[in-house]
Design a protein around this motif. Structure first.
Motif, mmCIF file in Angstrom:
data_model
loop_
_atom_site.group_PDB
_atom_site.id
_atom_site.type_symbol
_atom_site.label_atom_id
_atom_site.label_comp_id
_atom_site.label_asym_id
_atom_site.label_seq_id
_atom_site.Cartn_x
_atom_site.Cartn_y
_atom_site.Cartn_z
ATOM 1 N N TYR A 1 49.114 14.301 19.956
ATOM 2 C CA TYR A 1 48.810 13.901 18.583
ATOM 3 C C TYR A 1 50.048 14.103 17.728
ATOM 4 N N PHE A 2 50.343 13.129 16.891
ATOM 5 C CA PHE A 2 51.496 13.200 16.001
ATOM 6 C C PHE A 2 51.133 12.520 14.683
ATOM 7 N N PHE A 3 51.972 12.700 13.700
ATOM 8 C CA PHE A 3 51.735 12.112 12.381
ATOM 9 C C PHE A 3 52.848 11.115 12.068
ATOM 10 N N LEU A 4 52.450 9.933 11.621
ATOM 11 C CA LEU A 4 53.385 8.910 11.175
ATOM 12 C C LEU A 4 53.007 8.537 9.751
ATOM 13 N N ASN A 5 53.914 8.802 8.829
ATOM 14 C CA ASN A 5 53.669 8.552 7.398
ATOM 15 C C ASN A 5 52.345 9.161 6.937
ATOM 16 N N GLY A 6 52.084 10.386 7.401
ATOM 17 C CA GLY A 6 50.906 11.127 6.964
ATOM 18 C C GLY A 6 49.627 10.798 7.705
ATOM 19 N N GLN A 7 49.637 9.782 8.562
ATOM 20 C CA GLN A 7 48.451 9.368 9.311
ATOM 21 C C GLN A 7 48.543 9.895 10.738
ATOM 22 N N GLN A 8 47.455 10.434 11.261
ATOM 23 C CA GLN A 8 47.470 10.979 12.620
ATOM 24 C C GLN A 8 47.248 9.871 13.652
ATOM 25 N N TYR A 9 48.070 9.896 14.697
ATOM 26 C CA TYR A 9 47.957 8.982 15.832
ATOM 27 C C TYR A 9 48.049 9.817 17.106
ATOM 28 N N PHE A 10 47.817 9.175 18.247
ATOM 29 C CA PHE A 10 48.051 9.865 19.504
ATOM 30 C C PHE A 10 48.577 8.872 20.538
ATOM 31 N N THR A 11 49.255 9.419 21.530
ATOM 32 C CA THR A 11 49.725 8.622 22.657
ATOM 33 C C THR A 11 49.488 9.404 23.934
ATOM 34 N N GLU A 12 49.144 8.700 24.987
ATOM 35 C CA GLU A 12 49.003 9.323 26.302
ATOM 36 C C GLU A 12 50.235 9.052 27.160
ATOM 37 N N ALA A 13 51.067 8.139 26.709
ATOM 38 C CA ALA A 13 52.278 7.779 27.446
ATOM 39 C C ALA A 13 53.478 8.498 26.843
ATOM 40 N N LYS A 14 54.523 8.658 27.648
ATOM 41 C CA LYS A 14 55.784 9.162 27.114
ATOM 42 C C LYS A 14 56.333 8.064 26.199
ATOM 43 N N CYS A 15 56.709 8.449 24.996
ATOM 44 C CA CYS A 15 57.104 7.466 23.997
ATOM 45 C C CYS A 15 58.269 8.019 23.182
ATOM 46 N N THR A 16 59.331 7.225 23.057
ATOM 47 C CA THR A 16 60.461 7.644 22.227
ATOM 48 C C THR A 16 60.250 7.169 20.792
ATOM 49 N N ILE A 17 61.036 7.700 19.898
ATOM 50 C CA ILE A 17 60.978 7.250 18.505
ATOM 51 C C ILE A 17 61.270 5.760 18.424
ATOM 52 N N PHE A 18 62.270 5.301 19.196
ATOM 53 C CA PHE A 18 62.613 3.881 19.183
ATOM 54 C C PHE A 18 61.437 3.024 19.631
ATOM 55 N N GLU A 19 60.730 3.433 20.684
ATOM 56 C CA GLU A 19 59.564 2.683 21.170
ATOM 57 C C GLU A 19 58.447 2.671 20.121
ATOM 58 N N LEU A 20 58.287 3.772 19.425
ATOM 59 C CA LEU A 20 57.283 3.852 18.369
ATOM 60 C C LEU A 20 57.608 2.870 17.239
ATOM 61 N N ILE A 21 58.869 2.814 16.848
ATOM 62 C CA ILE A 21 59.302 1.891 15.799
ATOM 63 C C ILE A 21 59.049 0.445 16.229
ATOM 64 N N GLN A 22 59.352 0.142 17.478
ATOM 65 C CA GLN A 22 59.104 -1.205 17.986
ATOM 66 C C GLN A 22 57.609 -1.515 18.013
ATOM 67 N N TYR A 23 56.802 -0.560 18.451
ATOM 68 C CA TYR A 23 55.355 -0.766 18.539
ATOM 69 C C TYR A 23 54.769 -1.124 17.177
ATOM 70 N N PHE A 24 55.219 -0.444 16.127
ATOM 71 C CA PHE A 24 54.707 -0.704 14.781
ATOM 72 C C PHE A 24 55.478 -1.821 14.071
ATOM 73 N N ASN A 25 56.403 -2.458 14.794
ATOM 74 C CA ASN A 25 57.112 -3.646 14.308
ATOM 75 C C ASN A 25 57.944 -3.400 13.050
ATOM 76 N N TYR A 26 58.605 -2.256 12.993
ATOM 77 C CA TYR A 26 59.513 -1.975 11.883
ATOM 78 C C TYR A 26 60.857 -2.644 12.146
ATOM 79 N N ASN A 27 61.513 -3.074 11.084
ATOM 80 C CA ASN A 27 62.866 -3.610 11.177
ATOM 81 C C ASN A 27 63.829 -2.422 11.203
#
Length: 70
Positions: A6-32
């Protein structure tokens, strides 16, 4: 099966079961990636480290996007 992290992104709680880097997270949420500043656990995180930092339990990530205009 992996334990969810479990982690927080912009104050909202999310979770991942996979190994995930910050870069992959940014891509997943489609940030420029050219137009944002990222804070990782209360410290500004340089873009060159995004691919080497894996999301851990209770991480706090804040993403601020830069918007131009007049």
């Amino acid at each position: 099966m992996n334990q969810p992290k479990y982690f927080f992104l912009n104050g909202q709680q999310y979770f991942t079961e996979a190994k995930c880097t910050i870069f992959e997270l940014i891509q997943y949420f489609n940030y420029n990636t050219e137009l944002l500043v990222l804070e990782y656990n209360h410290l500004i995180c340089n873009k060159k480290h995004w691919n080497s930092i894996s999301i851990q339990e209770n991480d706090r990530i804040e993403i601020v996007t830069i918007v131009g205009g007049g």
